[in-house]
Design an enzyme around this catalytic site. Structure first.
Site, PDB file in Angstrom:
ATOM      1  N   HIS A 175       1.198  -1.358  -0.234  1.00  0.00           N
ATOM      2  CA  HIS A 175       0.116   0.171  -0.015  1.00  0.00           C
ATOM      3  C   HIS A 175       1.162   1.458   0.058  1.00  0.00           C
ATOM      4  O   HIS A 175       1.820   1.082   0.290  1.00  0.00           O
ATOM      5  CB  HIS A 175      -0.781  -0.218   1.069  1.00  0.00           C
ATOM      6  CG  HIS A 175      -1.823  -1.250   2.086  1.00  0.00           C
ATOM      7  ND1 HIS A 175      -2.109  -1.368   2.853  1.00  0.00           N
ATOM      8  CD2 HIS A 175      -3.185  -1.689   0.429  1.00  0.00           C
ATOM      9  CE1 HIS A 175      -3.255  -2.585   2.508  1.00  0.00           C
ATOM     10  NE2 HIS A 175      -3.352  -3.001   1.381  1.00  0.00           N
ATOM     11  N   CYS A 272      -2.290   0.672   9.641  1.00  0.00           N
ATOM     12  CA  CYS A 272      -3.405  -0.321   9.195  1.00  0.00           C
ATOM     13  C   CYS A 272      -4.325  -0.994  10.835  1.00  0.00           C
ATOM     14  O   CYS A 272      -5.176  -1.642  10.879  1.00  0.00           O
ATOM     15  CB  CYS A 272      -2.913  -1.180   8.968  1.00  0.00           C
ATOM     16  SG  CYS A 272      -1.807  -2.494   9.472  1.00  0.00           S
TER      17      CYS A 272
HETATM   18  C1  CIR Z   1      -3.271  -8.307   4.077  1.00  0.00           C
HETATM   19  O1  CIR Z   1      -2.053  -8.258   3.414  1.00  0.00           O
HETATM   20  O2  CIR Z   1      -4.343  -7.448   3.576  1.00  0.00           O
HETATM   21  C2  CIR Z   1      -2.581  -8.490   5.715  1.00  0.00           C
HETATM   22  N1  CIR Z   1      -1.846  -8.725   5.436  1.00  0.00           N
HETATM   23  C3  CIR Z   1      -1.972  -6.947   5.606  1.00  0.00           C
HETATM   24  C4  CIR Z   1      -2.790  -5.492   5.795  1.00  0.00           C
HETATM   25  C5  CIR Z   1      -1.663  -4.309   6.234  1.00  0.00           C
HETATM   26  N2  CIR Z   1      -3.258  -3.413   6.361  1.00  0.00           N
HETATM   27  C6  CIR Z   1      -2.261  -1.946   6.323  1.00  0.00           C
HETATM   28  O3  CIR Z   1      -1.260  -1.789   6.270  1.00  0.00           O
HETATM   29  N3  CIR Z   1      -3.094  -1.032   5.999  1.00  0.00           N
END
Ligand code: CIR
Length: 277
Positions: A175, A272
């Protein structure tokens, strides 16, 4: 007070944080970018999460904690499920199909418990993870990544018509906010890696406003938070060089270090883990 100064004073002010508990399934089933899994120690992850939640509480936020769900291994990463701004929440359609079920509980709490006006991204072709949405207080930047597309960015622009939305292509990494976040009003923390610097050049060239940059040696540590006048950033034992950069930068705000060793193994970062309202 001039409008710019007023906007800067209001930036990063929150009263509530929505967080979500960590299910055991995060260890084996959470999505990862790396080819090989570094297994999360779930108990340690819960301790770190508790420290993160406590840091938010110490900054004056009320905490609303949703229970973790075993069938949703990535559910602690609530940031990806919604974008909240000025009393409106855009509930996203997460880019990875495994994550779409996470939004229902988040939508319910935002709408029913917290009384926000909720817009739900339901178009089939639109996708968005909140981790791609960087709000500076003056405008939005949206990473176009494997998780977020143009249709998602268009819906964000329609939902928040008072702000301009600039898209930033993300060729590598998960992201936009994995390596670029707001460290303070008008100050962006940007990783020193090539993708982070490419994103910053786009932001600098195409954004409507000017920002100072704080270059952070480790991309992963450029994910920091500015909450009620305090900078929450990486812990020195995880990112010694980057923590030092935060310490020695002449930023006029107090700082607090937050651990995030375990969930970083499944690409979780500080932003997140909460939705700030
Ligand atoms: C994913 O790959 O979607 C999760 N393991 C990690 C998401 C992390 N989200 C973020 O940094 N906004």
């Amino acid at each position: 007070m001039p409008l710019d100064a007023k906007m800067a004073a209001a930036f990063g002010r929150y009263h509530t944080a929505v967080v979500r508990g960590i299910p055991d399934s995060v260890r084996y089933d959470a999505l990862i970018q790396a080819e090989q899994r570094d297994y999360v120690d779930v108990e340690k992850a819960r301790q770190e999460h508790a420290a993160y939640v406590q840091a938010l509480r110490d900054l004056g936020l009320k905490i609303v904690e949703l229970p973790g769900a075993e069938d949703l291994p990535d559910c602690p990463f609530v940031e990806d499920c919604a974008v909240v701004c000025n009393g409106t929440a855009l509930v996203t359609r997460p880019g990875h199909p495994n994550r779409r079920g996470e939004v229902h509980a988040v939508k319910k709490v935002l709408e029913e418990d917290l009384g926000l006006e909720v817009v739900h991204m339901v178009e089939d072709e639109a996708t968005m993870d909140g981790g791609d949405v960087l709000f500076t207080g003056k405008e939005f930047f949206v990473g176009l990544s494997n998780r977020t597309n143009e249709a998602g960015a268009r819906i964000l622009a329609e939902t928040f018509p008072d702000y301009s939305v600039t898209t930033v292509p993300i060729a590598r990494g998960l992201h936009l906010k994995c390596f670029c976040t707001m460290a303070a009003p008008d100050v962006m923390a940007v990783g020193e890696g090539p993708e982070a610097q490419r994103a910053w050049q786009e932001i600098r060239a195409r954004g409507d406003h000017k920002y100072a940059v704080l270059n952070i040696p480790d991309d992963g540590a450029a994910n920091c938070m500015f909450v009620n006048g305090t900078i929450m950033h990486c812990a020195a034992d995880e990112f010694p060089k980057s923590a030092k950069t935060f310490t020695s930068a002449r930023l006029e705000y107090p700082r607090v270090q937050v651990p995030n060793k375990e969930l970083a193994k499944v690409d979780g970062s500080l932003t997140c883990l909460s939705l700030l309202i």
